[in-house]
Design a protein around this motif. Structure first.
Motif, PDB file in Angstrom:
ATOM      1  N   ARG A 138       0.866  -1.199   0.000  1.00  0.00           N
ATOM      2  CA  ARG A 138       0.000   0.000   0.000  1.00  0.00           C
ATOM      3  C   ARG A 138       0.888   1.230   0.000  1.00  0.00           C
ATOM      4  O   ARG A 138       1.962   1.192   0.611  1.00  0.00           O
ATOM      5  CB  ARG A 138      -0.863   0.043   1.267  1.00  0.00           C
ATOM      6  CG  ARG A 138      -1.704  -1.178   1.507  1.00  0.00           C
ATOM      7  CD  ARG A 138      -3.109  -1.049   0.945  1.00  0.00           C
ATOM      8  NE  ARG A 138      -3.753  -2.357   0.815  1.00  0.00           N
ATOM      9  CZ  ARG A 138      -4.261  -3.048   1.821  1.00  0.00           C
ATOM     10  NH1 ARG A 138      -4.225  -2.565   3.028  1.00  0.00           N
ATOM     11  NH2 ARG A 138      -4.818  -4.227   1.613  1.00  0.00           N
ATOM     12  N   PRO A 139       0.450   2.335  -0.613  1.00  0.00           N
ATOM     13  CA  PRO A 139       1.306   3.537  -0.675  1.00  0.00           C
ATOM     14  C   PRO A 139       1.739   3.992   0.718  1.00  0.00           C
ATOM     15  O   PRO A 139       0.900   4.174   1.598  1.00  0.00           O
ATOM     16  CB  PRO A 139       0.392   4.587  -1.318  1.00  0.00           C
ATOM     17  CG  PRO A 139      -0.696   3.824  -1.981  1.00  0.00           C
ATOM     18  CD  PRO A 139      -0.856   2.525  -1.256  1.00  0.00           C
ATOM     19  N   GLY A 140       3.052   4.138   0.886  1.00  0.00           N
ATOM     20  CA  GLY A 140       3.581   4.628   2.164  1.00  0.00           C
ATOM     21  C   GLY A 140       3.861   3.535   3.186  1.00  0.00           C
ATOM     22  O   GLY A 140       4.428   3.808   4.237  1.00  0.00           O
ATOM     23  N   PHE A 141       3.416   2.306   2.897  1.00  0.00           N
ATOM     24  CA  PHE A 141       3.579   1.194   3.848  1.00  0.00           C
ATOM     25  C   PHE A 141       3.094   1.629   5.240  1.00  0.00           C
ATOM     26  O   PHE A 141       2.069   2.300   5.316  1.00  0.00           O
ATOM     27  CB  PHE A 141       5.033   0.679   3.871  1.00  0.00           C
ATOM     28  CG  PHE A 141       5.565   0.424   2.478  1.00  0.00           C
ATOM     29  CD1 PHE A 141       4.895  -0.439   1.614  1.00  0.00           C
ATOM     30  CD2 PHE A 141       6.700   1.069   2.014  1.00  0.00           C
ATOM     31  CE1 PHE A 141       5.355  -0.661   0.323  1.00  0.00           C
ATOM     32  CE2 PHE A 141       7.169   0.851   0.727  1.00  0.00           C
ATOM     33  CZ  PHE A 141       6.499  -0.013  -0.111  1.00  0.00           C
ATOM     34  N   ILE A 142       3.801   1.274   6.322  1.00  0.00           N
ATOM     35  CA  ILE A 142       3.318   1.698   7.646  1.00  0.00           C
ATOM     36  C   ILE A 142       3.849   3.095   7.971  1.00  0.00           C
ATOM     37  O   ILE A 142       3.093   4.031   8.244  1.00  0.00           O
ATOM     38  CB  ILE A 142       3.795   0.733   8.764  1.00  0.00           C
ATOM     39  CG1 ILE A 142       3.299  -0.693   8.509  1.00  0.00           C
ATOM     40  CG2 ILE A 142       3.336   1.241  10.136  1.00  0.00           C
ATOM     41  CD1 ILE A 142       3.874  -1.733   9.457  1.00  0.00           C
ATOM     42  N   LEU A 143       5.176   3.228   7.895  1.00  0.00           N
ATOM     43  CA  LEU A 143       5.819   4.408   8.464  1.00  0.00           C
ATOM     44  C   LEU A 143       5.460   5.708   7.751  1.00  0.00           C
ATOM     45  O   LEU A 143       5.081   6.689   8.380  1.00  0.00           O
ATOM     46  CB  LEU A 143       7.336   4.198   8.440  1.00  0.00           C
ATOM     47  CG  LEU A 143       8.059   4.944   9.527  1.00  0.00           C
ATOM     48  CD1 LEU A 143       7.622   4.481  10.909  1.00  0.00           C
ATOM     49  CD2 LEU A 143       9.553   4.784   9.361  1.00  0.00           C
ATOM     50  N   ASN A 144       5.585   5.713   6.414  1.00  0.00           N
ATOM     51  CA  ASN A 144       5.303   6.959   5.692  1.00  0.00           C
ATOM     52  C   ASN A 144       3.833   7.318   5.747  1.00  0.00           C
ATOM     53  O   ASN A 144       3.463   8.487   5.626  1.00  0.00           O
ATOM     54  CB  ASN A 144       5.784   6.865   4.242  1.00  0.00           C
ATOM     55  CG  ASN A 144       7.267   7.197   4.139  1.00  0.00           C
ATOM     56  OD1 ASN A 144       7.789   7.917   4.967  1.00  0.00           O
ATOM     57  ND2 ASN A 144       7.937   6.658   3.155  1.00  0.00           N
ATOM     58  N   HIS A 145       2.972   6.313   5.926  1.00  0.00           N
ATOM     59  CA  HIS A 145       1.547   6.575   6.063  1.00  0.00           C
ATOM     60  C   HIS A 145       1.314   7.536   7.238  1.00  0.00           C
ATOM     61  O   HIS A 145       0.498   8.444   7.170  1.00  0.00           O
ATOM     62  CB  HIS A 145       0.796   5.257   6.280  1.00  0.00           C
ATOM     63  CG  HIS A 145      -0.672   5.406   6.136  1.00  0.00           C
ATOM     64  ND1 HIS A 145      -1.307   5.232   4.929  1.00  0.00           N
ATOM     65  CD2 HIS A 145      -1.624   5.749   7.014  1.00  0.00           C
ATOM     66  CE1 HIS A 145      -2.596   5.452   5.085  1.00  0.00           C
ATOM     67  NE2 HIS A 145      -2.814   5.771   6.351  1.00  0.00           N
ATOM     68  N   PHE A 146       2.084   7.319   8.329  1.00  0.00           N
ATOM     69  CA  PHE A 146       1.925   8.183   9.504  1.00  0.00           C
ATOM     70  C   PHE A 146       2.801   9.429   9.430  1.00  0.00           C
ATOM     71  O   PHE A 146       2.338  10.536   9.659  1.00  0.00           O
ATOM     72  CB  PHE A 146       2.273   7.405  10.779  1.00  0.00           C
ATOM     73  CG  PHE A 146       1.334   6.269  11.040  1.00  0.00           C
ATOM     74  CD1 PHE A 146      -0.030   6.489  11.170  1.00  0.00           C
ATOM     75  CD2 PHE A 146       1.795   4.973  11.146  1.00  0.00           C
ATOM     76  CE1 PHE A 146      -0.911   5.456  11.413  1.00  0.00           C
ATOM     77  CE2 PHE A 146       0.918   3.930  11.385  1.00  0.00           C
ATOM     78  CZ  PHE A 146      -0.437   4.163  11.516  1.00  0.00           C
ATOM     79  N   ILE A 147       4.078   9.231   9.113  1.00  0.00           N
ATOM     80  CA  ILE A 147       5.042  10.319   9.318  1.00  0.00           C
ATOM     81  C   ILE A 147       4.894  11.435   8.281  1.00  0.00           C
ATOM     82  O   ILE A 147       5.107  12.600   8.597  1.00  0.00           O
ATOM     83  CB  ILE A 147       6.492   9.766   9.391  1.00  0.00           C
ATOM     84  CG1 ILE A 147       7.404  10.761  10.110  1.00  0.00           C
ATOM     85  CG2 ILE A 147       7.067   9.439   8.034  1.00  0.00           C
ATOM     86  CD1 ILE A 147       7.191  10.863  11.565  1.00  0.00           C
ATOM     87  N   VAL A 148       4.529  11.098   7.045  1.00  0.00           N
ATOM     88  CA  VAL A 148       4.419  12.146   6.009  1.00  0.00           C
ATOM     89  C   VAL A 148       3.272  13.093   6.367  1.00  0.00           C
ATOM     90  O   VAL A 148       3.418  14.320   6.332  1.00  0.00           O
ATOM     91  CB  VAL A 148       4.238  11.523   4.603  1.00  0.00           C
ATOM     92  CG1 VAL A 148       3.950  12.598   3.572  1.00  0.00           C
ATOM     93  CG2 VAL A 148       5.489  10.737   4.213  1.00  0.00           C
ATOM     94  N   ALA A 149       2.140  12.514   6.753  1.00  0.00           N
ATOM     95  CA  ALA A 149       0.987  13.340   7.130  1.00  0.00           C
ATOM     96  C   ALA A 149       1.300  14.139   8.403  1.00  0.00           C
ATOM     97  O   ALA A 149       0.972  15.331   8.510  1.00  0.00           O
ATOM     98  CB  ALA A 149      -0.231  12.450   7.341  1.00  0.00           C
ATOM     99  N   PHE A 150       1.960  13.491   9.361  1.00  0.00           N
ATOM    100  CA  PHE A 150       2.305  14.165  10.622  1.00  0.00           C
ATOM    101  C   PHE A 150       3.239  15.352  10.364  1.00  0.00           C
ATOM    102  O   PHE A 150       3.021  16.456  10.872  1.00  0.00           O
ATOM    103  CB  PHE A 150       2.955  13.161  11.583  1.00  0.00           C
ATOM    104  CG  PHE A 150       3.432  13.763  12.872  1.00  0.00           C
ATOM    105  CD1 PHE A 150       2.524  14.156  13.848  1.00  0.00           C
ATOM    106  CD2 PHE A 150       4.785  13.951  13.119  1.00  0.00           C
ATOM    107  CE1 PHE A 150       2.959  14.727  15.040  1.00  0.00           C
ATOM    108  CE2 PHE A 150       5.230  14.516  14.306  1.00  0.00           C
ATOM    109  CZ  PHE A 150       4.318  14.899  15.269  1.00  0.00           C
ATOM    110  N   ASN A 151       4.286  15.113   9.560  1.00  0.00           N
ATOM    111  CA  ASN A 151       5.229  16.206   9.271  1.00  0.00           C
ATOM    112  C   ASN A 151       4.524  17.355   8.549  1.00  0.00           C
ATOM    113  O   ASN A 151       4.779  18.526   8.841  1.00  0.00           O
ATOM    114  CB  ASN A 151       6.411  15.690   8.443  1.00  0.00           C
ATOM    115  CG  ASN A 151       7.385  14.886   9.292  1.00  0.00           C
ATOM    116  OD1 ASN A 151       7.353  14.969  10.513  1.00  0.00           O
ATOM    117  ND2 ASN A 151       8.231  14.103   8.657  1.00  0.00           N
ATOM    118  N   ASN A 152       3.637  17.031   7.607  1.00  0.00           N
ATOM    119  CA  ASN A 152       2.898  18.098   6.906  1.00  0.00           C
ATOM    120  C   ASN A 152       2.011  18.880   7.882  1.00  0.00           C
ATOM    121  O   ASN A 152       1.888  20.094   7.781  1.00  0.00           O
ATOM    122  CB  ASN A 152       2.055  17.514   5.767  1.00  0.00           C
ATOM    123  CG  ASN A 152       2.905  17.209   4.545  1.00  0.00           C
ATOM    124  OD1 ASN A 152       3.978  17.780   4.373  1.00  0.00           O
ATOM    125  ND2 ASN A 152       2.430  16.314   3.700  1.00  0.00           N
TER     126      ASN A 152
END
Ligand SMILES: NC(=O)c1ccc[n+]([C@@H]2O[C@H](COP(=O)([O-])OP(=O)(O)OC[C@H]3O[C@@H](n4cnc5c(N)ncnc54)[C@H](O)[C@@H]3O)[C@@H](O)[C@H]2O)c1
Length: 293
Positions: free
Chosen positions: A187-201
């Protein structure tokens, strides 16, 4: 482990590739690092030398171990034929489907038929990358975290055609590297980027809206949530160009607004404030002080 399985190839030695090469060589693998740019190879070799020198200083390895790694275990090349003994190849080239398909297709010509190809992609489909490889059942995702030489997590992701044997050998290999593995769906972003990209934004948006300074948001996240780094410190490591690319890639696939990059991200990219790699991001490097507060 057989003699043959002691060789690992790393394709691309930018931010991630050099860290993955360090992890591989430190775990005892003969590690062949390939890049199309001699300057990238030179920079990566200098970075690895500095990293291992620090490890000696901290008592984590002997000077002799460092010399063995830098003199024998790690080799640097622009020629894919150097991969001819590798049991694993990990690619960390640009986040571009065509480039990734091309490097696996080139590696397919040079590697033994049993070699597993792992991709470090953050946002692309493992199945799509595998389609250009000539051996889709032996392609798998191994998503290391930044900085790879420090962070233990690797997300392991199967594509549609990845075989059980490839998965099992990858888990064994990842454990031999000393990493902590988690299994994720494709799935796009797997586990980590799913959370961290949105959080950083979200953190960037909060700063843009005047909630608090960069420094205070970092402090709050570190001391209130127990994160080892604040979001802006982390973004300066990741690079604003990467944040922009990954955010757009996830937004275009998931269509959730939390992934959409706030305007400041693009402005910082245009200004060349990419983070540590350009000496200036949310913080300045080489001198104290912060940008934009
Ligand atoms: N930077 C991060 O925070 C991060 C974290 C996890 C995963 N990733 C993923 O890792 C991969 C690499 O990212 P990066 O930030 O290290 O990129 P980077 O731009 O720092 O490095 C990419 C390197 O690949 C080399 N390269 C390009 N084409 C090549 C080819 N055909 N053969 C060999 N080398 C080639 C380039 O010369 C460059 O040195 C991407 O897929 C990215 O999504 C990045």
């Amino acid at each position: 482990m057989s003699e043959k399985s002691k060789y690992v190839g790393v394709l691309g030695c930018g931010t991630m590739g050099v860290g993955i090469a360090i992890v591989s060589a430190r775990a005892g693998f003969n590690t062949i690092v390939i890049d199309t740019q001699q300057s990238a190879l030179d920079q990566a070799a200098a970075f690895a030398d500095k990293f291992f020198a620090k490890s000696v200083k901290k008592g984590k390895m002997s000077a002799q171990q460092k010399d063995e790694i830098m003199g024998e275990k790690l080799t640097w090349s622009m020629n894919y034929d150097a991969l001819d003994k590798c049991s694993f190849v990990i690619e960390a080239v640009f986040e571009d489907l065509e480039v990734k398909q091309k490097v696996f297709s080139q590696a397919n010509e040079s590697c033994p038929k049993e070699t597993i190809f792992a991709t470090n992609t953050s946002t692309l489909s493992i199945t799509s990358i595998a389609a250009g490889s000539g051996r889709p059942e032996q392609v798998i995702g191994m998503h290391f975290c930044l900085p790879a030489q420090v962070m233990k997590l690797v997300e392991v992701t199967r594509g549609l055609q990845t075989s059980d044997d490839t998965f099992n050998r990858t888990v064994e290999f990842g454990e031999t590297l000393g990493q902590v593995l988690v299994n994720t769906k494709e799935r796009p972003g797997f586990i980590l980027n799913h959370f961290i990209v949105a959080f950083n934004n979200d953190c960037i948006r909060a700063y843009e809206n005047g909630l608090a300074s960069v420094e205070d948001i970092d402090k709050a996240v570190k001391h209130g949530l127990g994160y080892p780094m604040g979001p802006f410190e982390l973004l300066d490591y990741i690079g604003m160009d990467t944040q922009l690319r990954v955010s757009l890639a996830l937004f275009n696939q998931i269509h959730d607004h939390s992934f959409y990059p706030p305007p400041l991200v693009k402005r910082m990219v245009d200004a060349g404030f990419l983070g540590r790699k350009t000496g200036r991001g949310f913080y300045k490097y080489g001198e104290s002080g912060m940008f934009g507060t």
